[in-house]
Design an enzyme around this catalytic site. Structure first.
Site, PDB file in Angstrom:
ATOM      1  N   ASN A  73      78.238  43.247  -0.597  1.00 29.39           N
ATOM      2  CA  ASN A  73      77.187  42.495  -1.350  1.00 29.39           C
ATOM      3  C   ASN A  73      77.639  41.029  -1.534  1.00 29.39           C
ATOM      4  O   ASN A  73      76.988  40.198  -1.658  1.00 29.39           O
ATOM      5  CB  ASN A  73      76.727  43.383  -2.642  1.00 29.39           C
ATOM      6  CG  ASN A  73      77.971  43.652  -3.228  1.00 29.39           C
ATOM      7  OD1 ASN A  73      78.719  44.261  -3.068  1.00 29.39           O
ATOM      8  ND2 ASN A  73      77.928  43.043  -4.458  1.00 29.39           N
ATOM      9  N   GLN A  94      73.004  46.827   1.291  1.00 26.43           N
ATOM     10  CA  GLN A  94      73.087  45.410   1.835  1.00 26.43           C
ATOM     11  C   GLN A  94      72.724  45.460   3.520  1.00 26.43           C
ATOM     12  O   GLN A  94      72.343  44.192   4.066  1.00 26.43           O
ATOM     13  CB  GLN A  94      74.240  44.729   1.562  1.00 26.43           C
ATOM     14  CG  GLN A  94      74.408  44.378  -0.056  1.00 26.43           C
ATOM     15  CD  GLN A  94      73.347  43.277  -0.343  1.00 26.43           C
ATOM     16  OE1 GLN A  94      72.722  42.701   0.471  1.00 26.43           O
ATOM     17  NE2 GLN A  94      73.317  43.348  -1.638  1.00 26.43           N
ATOM     18  N   SER A 132      68.132  50.684  -0.665  1.00 28.90           N
ATOM     19  CA  SER A 132      67.231  50.322  -1.905  1.00 28.90           C
ATOM     20  C   SER A 132      65.933  49.412  -1.051  1.00 28.90           C
ATOM     21  O   SER A 132      66.197  48.719  -0.117  1.00 28.90           O
ATOM     22  CB  SER A 132      67.949  49.285  -2.928  1.00 28.90           C
ATOM     23  OG  SER A 132      68.487  50.330  -3.887  1.00 28.90           O
ATOM     24  N   HIS A 179      64.044  47.076  -2.446  1.00 24.00           N
ATOM     25  CA  HIS A 179      63.877  45.653  -2.651  1.00 24.00           C
ATOM     26  C   HIS A 179      64.828  44.849  -2.114  1.00 24.00           C
ATOM     27  O   HIS A 179      64.952  43.557  -2.176  1.00 24.00           O
ATOM     28  CB  HIS A 179      64.146  45.606  -4.342  1.00 24.00           C
ATOM     29  CG  HIS A 179      65.566  45.619  -4.825  1.00 24.00           C
ATOM     30  ND1 HIS A 179      66.407  44.660  -5.027  1.00 24.00           N
ATOM     31  CD2 HIS A 179      66.303  46.607  -5.071  1.00 24.00           C
ATOM     32  CE1 HIS A 179      67.391  44.919  -5.640  1.00 24.00           C
ATOM     33  NE2 HIS A 179      67.576  46.327  -5.571  1.00 24.00           N
ATOM     34  N   THR A 224      57.448  63.154 -10.861  1.00 20.66           N
ATOM     35  CA  THR A 224      56.518  62.677 -10.041  1.00 20.66           C
ATOM     36  C   THR A 224      56.922  61.172  -9.247  1.00 20.66           C
ATOM     37  O   THR A 224      57.676  60.479  -9.646  1.00 20.66           O
ATOM     38  CB  THR A 224      55.201  62.046 -11.008  1.00 20.66           C
ATOM     39  OG1 THR A 224      55.100  63.223 -11.851  1.00 20.66           O
ATOM     40  CG2 THR A 224      54.122  61.770 -10.098  1.00 20.66           C
ATOM     41  N   CYS A 270      74.298  42.850 -10.375  1.00 20.93           N
ATOM     42  CA  CYS A 270      74.412  43.960 -11.241  1.00 20.93           C
ATOM     43  C   CYS A 270      75.304  43.961 -12.100  1.00 20.93           C
ATOM     44  O   CYS A 270      75.646  44.605 -13.167  1.00 20.93           O
ATOM     45  CB  CYS A 270      74.679  45.101 -10.218  1.00 20.93           C
ATOM     46  SG  CYS A 270      73.156  45.458  -9.158  1.00 20.93           S
TER      47      CYS A 270
END
Length: 375
Positions: free
Chosen positions: A154, A182, A202, A204, A244, A329
């Site tokens: 990353n 990544q 991920s 995003h 959910t 992060c």
């Protein structure tokens, strides 16, 4: 007043318009619960989730049953690593091999296992930022439970030799996990290697919504990876991730994955052209590029300039470009990069990362601002 150009796509990416449209649709008109089996709202939601599952499975040549939805790669990494704890203890396999350049979302779960009596070997990288496959092989023992190696770093953008590592593990029973946060949707063929058992990703990072990700759990010779759930209450996602399902986020992830697969070559070419502009624009500063350029994805550079403090540089460039000096992060309390330290590089680097939608940058103005600090 000119707009700030966003150059921090390794932290997160802008959503594609088609993804936004899909997310909005499943937040408003198609708001059903995928777990509701008694009416058409639930049926349509379930079908939308399955369609997204199929698209994500196609990206890595898996089957839809092997796609587990999570909140993102961090949760997926935790499930992949901590989820093997019980199996490892029951079968006297309490050794794990990973690398010194992993994201904290891997290193911190490994530290938890180490406190529980597991032995963790962290293999150092080469100066070029990648790990030698034979170094991984040499670290593996008879009692090795798991090998965890990231897909793309990353901070530096360096691609790790996963196919070669997978080949070295061909005759060993250890599970092979890849944190692909990544590289998913960017370096596509690598993640299709059948020896990779677990893949974290991920949404995003590929122009999808935040808050959703996946853990791909491949079967090996029709046998499931013996993961134990970290949460309980509902039994969704094959009992591995209850709760959910966020249908709108999952649908957005599916659309983003589909677009990434279709547009991969076009996006990479645009990023290569932009990279050439970055290198040409920064050339007057004589930057030192960290990591082997031949192994780097085309949308990121990590560099330092002699005498330039990274914190001061980011402040000076505010209003011009949005950049970082490491992982988003862990940026709330800046500490020197463990990745660059492991590579034997100097500290105080800057990371610029862009995408196929990034606007042009006035590099002369960037150089002018940074030279003010250096003078």
């Amino acid at each position: 007043m000119p707009m700030t150009t966003y150059l921090d796509c390794n932290a997160t990416t802008p959503m594609e318009p088609a993804v936004c449209d899909a997310v909005l649709k499943y937040m408003t008109t198609e708001f059903g619960n995928a777990g509701s089996r008694t009416h058409e709202f639930g049926g349509r939601a379930k079908q939308a989730v399955q369609n997204a599952r199929d698209k994500i499975a196609e990206m890595v040549a898996a089957s839809r049953e092997e796609v587990i939805f999570t909140s993102g790669a961090t949760e997926s990494n935790n499930l992949a690593i901590l989820g093997l704890k019980t199996y490892g203890e029951q079968n006297a396999k309490k050794h794990i091999v990973s690398t010194q350049i992993e994201h904290k979302a891997v290193l911190e779960p490994l530290a938890i296992l180490k406190k529980s009596g597991f032995d963790v070997t962290l293999v150092p990288p080469t100066k070029g930022g990648w790990v030698e496959p034979d170094a991984i092989k040499d670290a593996v023992r008879d009692d090795t439970l798991l090998v965890s190696v990231m897909h793309v770093n990353n901070e530096t953008g360096i691609i790790q030799p996963l196919a070669e590592i997978a080949e070295r593990l061909a005759t060993h029973p250890a599970y092979f996990h890849v944190d692909a946060a990544q590289g998913f949707g960017k370096d596509i063929p690598t993640l299709r290697h059948p020896r990779i058992d677990l893949i974290s990703a991920s949404s995003h990072k590929i122009y999808g919504p935040k808050g959703v990700g996946t853990l791909i759990v491949r079967r090996r010779a029709y046998q499931k990876v013996p993961l134990t759930a970290l949460m309980y209450g509902g039994g969704q996602e094959r009992g591995l991730r209850p709760g959910t399902l966020p249908v709108h986020l999952i649908v957005g992830f599916g659309v983003a994955t589909e677009l990434a697969l279709k547009q991969a070559e076009k996006r990479a070419n645009i990023c290569r052209v932009f990279r050439d502009q970055v290198l040409e624009g920064l050339a007057p500063l004589k930057p030192v590029i960290h990591g082997d350029p031949a192994r780097c994805l085309p949308h990121v550079i990590n560099f330092s300039v002699d005498g330039l403090d990274s914190e001061a540089a980011m402040l000076a460039l505010k209003g011009l470009v949005a950049i970082s000096n490491g992982s988003a992060c862990t940026s709330s309390s800046y500490t020197p990069s463990h990745v660059l330290k492991a590579m034997g590089e100097i500290q105080g680097s800057l990371r610029m990362s862009w995408c196929h939608r990034t606007e042009q940058v006035n590099w002369a103005e960037i150089v002018k601002c940074l030279n003010r600090i250096l003078s």
